[in-house]
Each structure stands twice: as structure tokens, then as C-alpha cells.
Design an enzyme around this catalytic site. Sequence first.
Site, PDB file in Angstrom:
ATOM      1  N   GLU A 224      39.526  38.086  40.457  1.00  0.00           N
ATOM      2  CA  GLU A 224      40.044  38.266  39.010  1.00  0.00           C
ATOM      3  C   GLU A 224      40.530  37.019  38.374  1.00  0.00           C
ATOM      4  O   GLU A 224      41.715  37.456  37.669  1.00  0.00           O
ATOM      5  CB  GLU A 224      40.835  39.509  38.909  1.00  0.00           C
ATOM      6  CG  GLU A 224      39.890  40.754  39.153  1.00  0.00           C
ATOM      7  CD  GLU A 224      40.558  42.192  39.260  1.00  0.00           C
ATOM      8  OE1 GLU A 224      41.823  41.977  39.229  1.00  0.00           O
ATOM      9  OE2 GLU A 224      39.987  43.181  39.155  1.00  0.00           O
ATOM     10  N   GLU A 298      33.660  45.584  41.738  1.00  0.00           N
ATOM     11  CA  GLU A 298      34.485  46.899  41.948  1.00  0.00           C
ATOM     12  C   GLU A 298      34.139  47.954  40.882  1.00  0.00           C
ATOM     13  O   GLU A 298      34.379  47.664  39.696  1.00  0.00           O
ATOM     14  CB  GLU A 298      36.001  46.257  41.717  1.00  0.00           C
ATOM     15  CG  GLU A 298      36.510  45.643  42.797  1.00  0.00           C
ATOM     16  CD  GLU A 298      38.094  45.317  42.458  1.00  0.00           C
ATOM     17  OE1 GLU A 298      38.823  45.762  41.722  1.00  0.00           O
ATOM     18  OE2 GLU A 298      38.590  44.306  43.409  1.00  0.00           O
TER      19      GLU A 298
END
Length: 651
Positions: A224, A298
Site C-alpha cells: 500500500e 487483500e
Amino acid sequence: MCRRPGSVPLAAQSPRPSPWRCPAGPGCVPRLPRGGGSSARPPLLQPVGMASRPRSSPCLFWKRILCIFFLPCILSGFSPRVKHKKNLLSGKAQPQLSQYSRFIWSRLTPLELRNRSMGLQTESRVGSNPYFTLEGHKFLIFGGSIHYFRVPREYWRDRLLKLKACGFNTVTTRLLQDPQVNLRTTDKGFVEAVDKYFDHLISRVVHLQYRKGGPIIAVQVENEYGSFYKDKDYMPYLQQALLKRGIVELLLTSDNVDDVLKGYIKGVLATINMKKFRKDAFQHLYKVQRDKPIMIMEYWVGWFDTWGSKHEVKDAGDVKNTVSEFIKFEISFNVYMFHGGTNFGFINGAINFVKHAGVVTSYDYDAVLTEAGDYTKKYFKLRKLFGSILAVPLPPLPELTPKAVYPSTRSSHYLPLWDVLQYLDEPVMSKMPVSMENLPINNGNGQSYGLVLYETPICSGGQLHAHVRDVAQVFLNETTIGILDDSIRNLKIPEVKECQLLRILVENQGRVNFSWKIQNQQKGLTGPVTINNISLEGFTIYSLEMKMSFFKRLRYVPWRPVPNSYSGPAFYRATLRAGSSPKDTFLRLLNWNYGFVFINGRNLGRYWIIGPQETLYLPGAWLHPEDNEAPLRHACRSSAAGTTRPLRSTS
């Protein structure tokens, strides 16, 4: 006044008790978060079923670099067959699960996998959606995350077998690590730390790659980074750092849906994270890559909890429906978390969007398996779904890990913190306060977790000012004066008739694992301490890391009988009798307010009256037959209103 510590009942949990409120009464379980210890290294991907700190400023605390995919070999052949006229990203493809032939698991047999020439790759052909291949066979990733560092080693095999029996074919994990300085940039100090770390890490996993006979089929470069984006050269630097150290498997990036454009690397597969299926979620991904398969790195099937907040849950039916959509559109995915486990010790993370909030001890995450490895509605719904589309029957369900209810126990002896100081390592003498990371201990690496006690003599009262992270109890000699934290930096010190010892006990309640605030996570006293704007000097600083060696030392010191009441920080000792065959259980602390529990020197984690977590998971693998030593580090703390609230039983 703090109530005198009461009984400490231990009880087994039913299939999935709430970690916050025990529906079964005195015995049950807790759960926990995603970042909680949060950010960790890039995930490693591995096929289910296959066997097989650098220093710039003294201490390292950043945790988001390497994720690896592991692939379980016997379950690795997912080969979907469905006709698509349009790509999903166009929004026109509408395949149905019923259109599938059953997935074939048998193409990648252990015999065929002996000679490996092609790892995980991507292909794109006219007339079909892009897809993954493994050893040349079409491969759809059904992944589940397990963080090995949150699970007792004795239970790793059990959790992996349950992953396989559910129908997953891949497991992802993260590798813990943590440098400092200008984090996540090509700043010289940071990349030197990363290089040194990679030199140690990659040499340990490079031979475990798929093409070298191991289980690793892909490596995520970072995690991220698009949400942090600060240096355009940073991600390419990490990519090359991995390649030059021998990583040959597929590289990936992972970002939230709206951050892909800032987090991807040219030539590296971009993946995205999401909490529910939306067709418009792929628009930014499509701008980055049109001819690659979609991977949801995810898919959040739950979330973590923070102290003082409500317990997070996600409906099992919604999870099953979302996974069905992924399969319908031939989207590879990784369930985060399949099994969350526990933030044992001090490894929980924290968030800080408005104010600092530590992640609770349980990392149950409302995951597919509970914190204790038990089955859930999500597990059975996903297993039924996977079983309906696989050509080969799923393995039988592994048996549950046995649980037990043990008799309640009561602490019999205690040691005030002030009595314990003589048994700690030599204190640091410093003119000014020093943060825990910069303490000259642990071979120059500082202190990562735990508490720090600062002492200095004062001969007058007045307005005390100090910047602490995260929470501090302030004492004059052994008398409690008050609390300091993020929002309270000033405290009135009463006038003293003669010089006294000012003591500031600071606790690290978890480092922030998301946003730019990860850059400033030094703990302890992080600046000068003043009274009436005059800086105090001459500090004696004690490190309270509470390692195993510390508790071994305490076995041989004289403990005091527990008094009727005691309001200061102290260690309390009790004995848990587990019988001849110890089993998993859950610890519920009645009439306790705040502190930590240790069993046979192992730190089970933090407990706190404010919830939502109400019990601590105690693995049977950590118990000895018969008697087990259970010291509790208890800190009576005041509420915002200045009154102490003792923990009471809700049963």
C-alpha cells in the site's frame, strides 16, 4: 483506590465466543486487527501443502516491506473453464458459476512439480480474460493470509491443514521487520538499512522459491505504498534490490483501489485491496494494466479492533457472496485474514486518525478461523462453495484443538514496581530524557517495545510539561500524581517540603501502522521535561522490556504477600494448575483494571477494562504439565474523570 486483584478464572471457549463479551459466562475468547502489529513486510505466496536490523537511529520500528505467496502443491491446479466474450473491466462480462466445468486440481501433481521451469506467470489471449498460469497450466489463486508470527509454532501445521481443507490453494504471509529515519524513501540512511536487512532476509528465502524447488510463487515488493507516496524512486529501488539478490518469481504491488496509480511499478503486476466487490473498483487498475489478470491481494473478511471501540464483525453470507463474484469473473483473490491469531507480547500496532488508539491483543479479525483456530460460519460457507466447484473432493476436516476449563486462581504474592528496579539491567544515566529507541542498550539498537521509567529529583512543585508517547503515569516517590498522554501534556505538581523523586513511567501502546504518521513513532519521553518552563536534568532511565530473562530473575527474589489494597504499579504472581495434559484455554481477569499477563515467562498481551476484548487466549502448547507460573504486571490507572474503575465479571 484500585481494588485488590481478585480471581483469575481460566475457561475454554465455545466454537466462537466473543472476545469482548463472553456469552458463555466466565469462559470464552477475544479477537483482533489487521495492522496490529501491523504493517509487516511484503507477503509471500506459497502453495498449501508444500513442506519444505539495520541501524540508523538506534531502534527500528517500521513494518511494511515484504509479502510472499506460498502455494500448496497438492491443491494447486485450479483450472477454470468458462467462455467470456468481454473483459470484466469493460463491465460487460456476466459469467455465472453454473457455466463452469469443475475446477481440476490434479494437473499439477507432486510428480510433475519435481521439474519446474515456469513459475507463476500471466497470459493474455484473444477471446478470453487475462489469467495466471503455473507450470503452463491455467491457475486461479484462492489465497488465505496467515501471519506465522501471531500463531504459536506448535500450531502452524494445524492452521495450514485447515486452510487446505477449506479449499484454498495458496497461503500468504508477511515477514516482520522495522527500520527508521526517512521511512519509505530513497533517503541514504533508510536504503542502507533496507539493503542490510534484505541481505539477511533474502538469503534465507531465495532457495525456497518455486523454480528452485520451494513453495514461494510470488513476492510483493511493498504494501500500500500508494497511500503514502512520497518518493517516485523508492518502489523501483526495492524492485531492483529484490532482483539483484536472486528473487526470480513474480513480483507484485498491492494498493487500495484509489491508490493504484501512485503505488504501482512499471513491469510489476499491480494488485488491489477491497472490502467488497464492485465492478467500478477496477477502473484505476485498468489504466495501469489492461492485459493482466486481476488479483485481489487483500479481500478484508473482517477488521481489527482498537481499545475502547466497538467490536468489528462482517456477515458470513456477504463474504461467501463476494467470493462467489470473484470466482464468477475469474478474479484471483487472497482472503485477509484466513486466520489472524494473536498479538502476543507487545507486537500490536495502532491507528491515529484523530487520536492514538492501540490495537487490541487479539488479532481474531472476525476471520475464517477464530483466534484459537476453530471453525466459523465463514469457514463452512466457503468450504461448501469451493467444494461445489472443485473436481476432486476436499480433504476431511482436521479435528479441533482441545480446550479446557481450569479452576480459578488467585494471586498470592506481589512485587511493587519500585522493588523490581534493582533486578533490571543497569539504568541509563542521561542529562536529558531519551526516547526508548535511542537508549544505548541492546548493542546500540535501543528498545523496541514495553515501558520506560524516567527518574529525576525535584525540589519544588509547579506546572509539569512533557511530551509522552503513548501514556505516562507520574509519581512523586511512590505516590501517584496523574496521567499524561497525547492530549494531556501538563500536570500540576504539588509543592514539596523537601526534594523528592519525580518518576514518569511511559508505556508504548503500539506504533501507528498506516499513513504518514508512521514516520514519527518514537516512544517514551520525546522532548525536554519542564516545571514552570525550567528544563529538568539528570535522569536515571530504566528499560522495562520484560523479556524472558527478566522473569527468570524474579523467580529467585523474595515476593510480598498481597495486601488488602495497593494502588501502584506492581507484579502479581499466581499459579495455574493445568493437569497432566495442558490444553488451550482463555484467561478472564475479574476485578482487574489494566496490565499484561505472562505465563511461564511468555507475554500473552495486554488486558484493559475499556474493551472490547474481555479475555486473553492462552495456547495449551505454552503450558507445562501441572503447575504454571503466571505473573501479571498490573497498572492501576485513572479514568478521564480521575476515578479508578475496577474490572468486574459480566457473567
